[in-house]
Design a protein around this motif. Structure first.
Motif, mmCIF file in Angstrom:
data_model
loop_
_atom_site.group_PDB
_atom_site.id
_atom_site.type_symbol
_atom_site.label_atom_id
_atom_site.label_comp_id
_atom_site.label_asym_id
_atom_site.label_seq_id
_atom_site.Cartn_x
_atom_site.Cartn_y
_atom_site.Cartn_z
ATOM 1 N N LEU A 162 0.832 -1.211 0.000
ATOM 2 C CA LEU A 162 0.000 0.000 0.000
ATOM 3 C C LEU A 162 0.866 1.260 0.000
ATOM 4 O O LEU A 162 0.549 2.247 -0.671
ATOM 5 C CB LEU A 162 -0.980 -0.008 1.179
ATOM 6 N N ARG A 163 1.998 1.210 0.738
ATOM 7 C CA ARG A 163 2.889 2.384 0.741
ATOM 8 C C ARG A 163 3.389 2.690 -0.667
ATOM 9 O O ARG A 163 3.457 3.848 -1.068
ATOM 10 C CB ARG A 163 4.094 2.145 1.662
ATOM 11 N N HIS A 164 3.730 1.654 -1.407
ATOM 12 C CA HIS A 164 4.209 1.890 -2.769
ATOM 13 C C HIS A 164 3.114 2.449 -3.663
ATOM 14 O O HIS A 164 3.375 3.295 -4.510
ATOM 15 C CB HIS A 164 4.798 0.602 -3.359
ATOM 16 N N ILE A 165 1.897 1.965 -3.458
ATOM 17 C CA ILE A 165 0.804 2.462 -4.303
ATOM 18 C C ILE A 165 0.471 3.901 -3.937
ATOM 19 O O ILE A 165 0.229 4.743 -4.803
ATOM 20 C CB ILE A 165 -0.435 1.545 -4.179
ATOM 21 N N ILE A 166 0.501 4.212 -2.632
ATOM 22 C CA ILE A 166 0.237 5.587 -2.186
ATOM 23 C C ILE A 166 1.260 6.548 -2.796
ATOM 24 O O ILE A 166 0.941 7.674 -3.164
ATOM 25 C CB ILE A 166 0.267 5.677 -0.636
ATOM 26 N N ALA A 167 2.502 6.056 -2.923
ATOM 27 C CA ALA A 167 3.588 6.925 -3.405
ATOM 28 C C ALA A 167 3.474 7.233 -4.892
ATOM 29 O O ALA A 167 4.138 8.136 -5.388
ATOM 30 C CB ALA A 167 4.936 6.279 -3.106
ATOM 31 N N SER A 168 2.648 6.467 -5.613
ATOM 32 C CA SER A 168 2.617 6.681 -7.064
ATOM 33 C C SER A 168 1.209 7.057 -7.516
ATOM 34 O O SER A 168 0.228 6.765 -6.842
ATOM 35 C CB SER A 168 3.088 5.420 -7.780
ATOM 36 N N ARG A 169 1.136 7.670 -8.676
ATOM 37 C CA ARG A 169 -0.162 8.052 -9.214
ATOM 38 C C ARG A 169 -0.933 6.801 -9.639
ATOM 39 O O ARG A 169 -2.104 6.636 -9.334
ATOM 40 C CB ARG A 169 0.060 8.983 -10.408
ATOM 41 N N ALA A 170 -0.233 5.904 -10.334
ATOM 42 C CA ALA A 170 -0.836 4.655 -10.799
ATOM 43 C C ALA A 170 0.320 3.694 -11.055
ATOM 44 O O ALA A 170 1.368 4.111 -11.564
ATOM 45 C CB ALA A 170 -1.621 4.871 -12.081
ATOM 46 N N VAL A 171 0.138 2.452 -10.668
ATOM 47 C CA VAL A 171 1.270 1.532 -10.717
ATOM 48 C C VAL A 171 0.758 0.138 -11.111
ATOM 49 O O VAL A 171 -0.377 -0.229 -10.794
ATOM 50 C CB VAL A 171 1.982 1.545 -9.333
ATOM 51 N N SER A 172 1.600 -0.622 -11.792
ATOM 52 C CA SER A 172 1.212 -1.987 -12.159
ATOM 53 C C SER A 172 1.669 -2.960 -11.078
ATOM 54 O O SER A 172 2.572 -2.653 -10.298
ATOM 55 C CB SER A 172 1.857 -2.378 -13.489
ATOM 56 N N ARG A 173 1.038 -4.132 -11.036
ATOM 57 C CA ARG A 173 1.460 -5.149 -10.061
ATOM 58 C C ARG A 173 2.934 -5.494 -10.270
ATOM 59 O O ARG A 173 3.662 -5.733 -9.315
ATOM 60 C CB ARG A 173 0.595 -6.396 -10.207
ATOM 61 N N GLN A 174 3.361 -5.495 -11.548
ATOM 62 C CA GLN A 174 4.751 -5.867 -11.842
ATOM 63 C C GLN A 174 5.734 -4.845 -11.262
ATOM 64 O O GLN A 174 6.809 -5.223 -10.787
ATOM 65 C CB GLN A 174 4.945 -5.972 -13.362
ATOM 66 N N GLU A 175 5.339 -3.550 -11.308
ATOM 67 C CA GLU A 175 6.224 -2.541 -10.710
ATOM 68 C C GLU A 175 6.303 -2.726 -9.198
ATOM 69 O O GLU A 175 7.351 -2.534 -8.588
ATOM 70 C CB GLU A 175 5.708 -1.132 -11.002
ATOM 71 N N ILE A 176 5.174 -3.093 -8.571
ATOM 72 C CA ILE A 176 5.184 -3.314 -7.115
ATOM 73 C C ILE A 176 6.100 -4.489 -6.792
ATOM 74 O O ILE A 176 6.867 -4.453 -5.825
ATOM 75 C CB ILE A 176 3.753 -3.589 -6.585
ATOM 76 N N VAL A 177 6.045 -5.527 -7.616
ATOM 77 C CA VAL A 177 6.945 -6.671 -7.438
ATOM 78 C C VAL A 177 8.394 -6.193 -7.454
ATOM 79 O O VAL A 177 9.194 -6.530 -6.573
ATOM 80 C CB VAL A 177 6.715 -7.729 -8.546
ATOM 81 N N ALA A 178 8.721 -5.370 -8.454
ATOM 82 C CA ALA A 178 10.098 -4.903 -8.604
ATOM 83 C C ALA A 178 10.529 -4.072 -7.401
ATOM 84 O O ALA A 178 11.672 -4.158 -6.944
ATOM 85 C CB ALA A 178 10.235 -4.088 -9.889
ATOM 86 N N GLU A 179 9.589 -3.283 -6.849
ATOM 87 C CA GLU A 179 9.972 -2.384 -5.757
ATOM 88 C C GLU A 179 9.980 -3.046 -4.381
ATOM 89 O O GLU A 179 10.723 -2.649 -3.506
ATOM 90 C CB GLU A 179 9.055 -1.156 -5.730
ATOM 91 N N THR A 180 9.125 -4.043 -4.170
ATOM 92 C CA THR A 180 9.035 -4.646 -2.833
ATOM 93 C C THR A 180 9.823 -5.942 -2.714
ATOM 94 O O THR A 180 10.106 -6.384 -1.602
ATOM 95 C CB THR A 180 7.571 -4.994 -2.476
ATOM 96 N N GLY A 181 10.155 -6.579 -3.841
ATOM 97 C CA GLY A 181 10.833 -7.867 -3.755
ATOM 98 C C GLY A 181 9.874 -9.012 -3.443
ATOM 99 O O GLY A 181 10.304 -10.153 -3.259
ATOM 100 N N LEU A 182 8.586 -8.726 -3.356
ATOM 101 C CA LEU A 182 7.606 -9.798 -3.116
ATOM 102 C C LEU A 182 7.316 -10.523 -4.435
ATOM 103 O O LEU A 182 7.607 -10.004 -5.508
ATOM 104 C CB LEU A 182 6.310 -9.189 -2.569
#
Lengths: 404, 404
Positions: free
Chosen positions: B17-37
């Motif tokens: 959620l922190r990553h999504i809050i930080a961005s205007r719009a984000v893909s699941r793949q970008e969240i993967v890249a940023e969180t390591g999950l």
């Protein structure tokens, strides 16, 4: 920031084994009560460790009418661990069973600290303890024996510097000047066993968590008091080493060898304590023949115990410096326990402890419900080699999922 | 010491959620890249938050030839959060959407701090922001709107004292003298909404983790510089408040109001800074008409910006005190970032920052690979009420498993 269920399972495995190590024999139900884990989890974890031969079933206890409960203990023949403490002037190698009893030891004085030279001494020490322990006849007294052909679970090595993840070590201190020494590779070429490199502050802290005053605690601080001074912090499951010795205690105070002024280490490190004695009584007989730091600290400890007024004064003022510095740590992280470790604590600790506690109490904000215990390291053997061995044990436990 | 997979899932939910809050719009793949999950974990967590209406699908992005990727954003209409900062002389209530934008605010001056009196003001402030935000017409300008009938996810309240787990608060400070006040019960009787009580040091730290300089970081220290001085430590996922202000900086130094001497707070708290100015220039015009601390700090900040030599000297010496104290923290816990927060940091921070960084650098042992960033709080609104609101958001996220 990646967290996995694997991390949790491993942390639980540590908890369970720590509780079993702490007791002669224990039922799964008692482990449940002490760890807060479910009986299913405890049974699974105990099962894994039984399968690996680290634990053994040792009988039953009456459960007051119900089914008798199986008792578990550490299988002292389940393998051996080696812990190595590489210090400035000596290498101390110890062999442990999985209960963390010392089986054998070797002390070496390499004379110099060039990497290849030191590696030779470490390797020689490791071979000595492995050979000696298995060669010693089974009836040689009460010391625990290494079973013939016992497998070596791993070797932990503590070095007084910065260890990178790939086993490359830097020790910028005088007498060392190691820059990027590939210690893991150098040792691995001769010792074909799992190797775990770390530093003495973290090792001393791990030793307290496994076998000392930190067992069963979540937030533990271990202060190593010696020629240098440092802290190991175990906070909520993560372990870190801190350069606490270079916290400023007296702004613009005594010069410290680090180039700054007024550092904690300049007052409570062994040379600082001896300097204090010298300033107070330049002709004191306590200053020893060669003016050597270790000899003087020894003499100071004896004199303080005998009620010598100069010694008492030095001890009281050192306790005040130490107490104020410890209070800062306590107020910042609120650990459940602060352990005073290291050779200076071993010598002067009994004389320092009462006053340190009083000073910390005086500096603590009003938090009666959150008292921090301040204790001397209760580990009878060398906590650094013990801690290094616990890193090898933790490494072995971390591999369980892969190995089974 | 009980750890559960539930804790991990929750921590991962926070990260996503922190990553999504930080961005205007984000893909699941970008969240993967940023969180390591893993993608599976991210998809599950995003799915839960979509179901709850906290997130929404906002379109697709081209993935360079492959299937277009769905884009996710925070659903600003997914509910509202209230954050309350109860300070010595005011109550600040703010309303947030789940992206943590401020929707409305109320500032109250209760005049006195008796529990029932303060509770009335908190309740009134909460009702004001909830009512005001929904009453404001939809075309009233660019401020984000509270959707009509939006559900209130929770209310976080920061109080400057010790909060027990059951919501009982003690504030032993002068002007308060609260002993065991059942604040959660008192508020709950009037506000029938989930309540989260905490203290401002932890709230300021949570605010940095969610929306400030701590986002995406594992080890963060937030120093609150005001009349009092304290630290919030987020280390490896656990959050704690520390009485850093009462760390001894100058052994036997200035008396501190806590009864000890030489505390950090006695030098870098607002009254300590003004005392320094008064000692240096007793007749300085900067000391303000009534000699009030806040007025003097304001004047000092302006004068320092204008190159006034006395102001420059006070700022430089304050920076030295602060830098030495920060260096102790940095050397002890090696955070990735230290954030200077609080009203004194807001006023004097720009003038202090360069010198603080220089002093910390000078006191850091040789660890070039482990630099700690030192920054001013980047949060434009009040970080305490924002942090209190994030506790409510975290509480809502923690309930997901139960609620679904």
């Amino acid at each position: 920031m990646k967290r996995t269920t694997r991390d949790i399972r491993l942390a639980n495995r540590f908890d369970v084994l720590r509780h079993i190590i702490a007791s002669r024999a224990v039922s799964r139900q008692e482990i449940v009560a002490e760890t807060g884990l479910s009986l299913a989890t405890v049974s699974t974890l105990v099962g894994e460790l039984l399968d690996l031969g680290l634990l053994e079933e040792v009988g039953y206890e009456d459960s007051g009418g119900g089914r008798p409960r199986g008792l578990i203990a550490v299988a002292t023949g389940g393998g051996v661990l080696v812990g190595v403490d590489v210090a400035e002037t000596h290498v101390h190698v110890e062999l442990f069973n999985p209960k963390l009893d010392v089986l054998a030891e070797a002390r070496l004085q390499p004379g110099e600290n060039r990497p290849e030279h030191l590696v030779r001494h470490i390797v020689s020490g490791v071979r000595t303890v492995l050979g000696e322990a298995s060669a010693r006849p089974a009836d040689s007294g009460s010391a625990p024996q290494m079973p013939p052909g016992a497998r070596v679970l791993g070797i932990g090595v503590s070095v007084p510097g910065r260890v990178e993840r790939d086993g490359v070590v830097s020790i910028p201190a005088p007498g060392w000047d190691w820059r990027g020494v590939p210690l893991r590779r150098l040792l691995g070429e001769q010792l074909h066993l799992p190797l775990y490199l770390d530093n003495p502050l973290r090792a001393s802290t791990a030793a307290e968590l496994w076998s000392g005053a930190g067992r069963g605690r979540e937030d533990v601080v271990v202060l190593t008091l010696g020629t240098g001074v440092g802290a190991g912090l175990a906070l909520g499951g993560s372990l870190r080493a801190g350069e606490w010795g270079h916290t400023t205690l007296v702004l613009d105070g005594r010069p410290c060898h680090c180039g700054c002024r007024g550092c904690v280490e300049a007052y409570v490190g062994a040379p600082g304590i001896v300097q204090h004695l010298r300033e107070l009584a330049p002709d004191s007989a306590l200053l020893g023949a060669g003016g050597q730091t270790r000899t003087s600290i020894d003499a100071l400890a004896r004199a303080a115990a005998d009620g010598d007024p100069v010694a008492a004064k030095v001890v009281a003022e050192t306790a005040r410096y130490l107490g104020v510095a410890v209070a800062g740590l306590v107020n910042l992280v609120h650990p459940q326990v602060v352990v005073l470790s290291g050779w200076v604590a071993a010598k002067l600790g009994p004389a320092l402890l009462g006053e340190v506690r009083t000073v910390v109490e005086r500096h603590a904000p009003r938090r009666p419900s959150a008292r921090t215990g301040i204790v001397l390291c209760p580990i009878a053997s060398n906590p650094v080699s013990l801690g290094a061995a616990t890193f090898a044990l933790e490494g072995f436990l971390a591999g369980i999922g892969h190995r089974l």
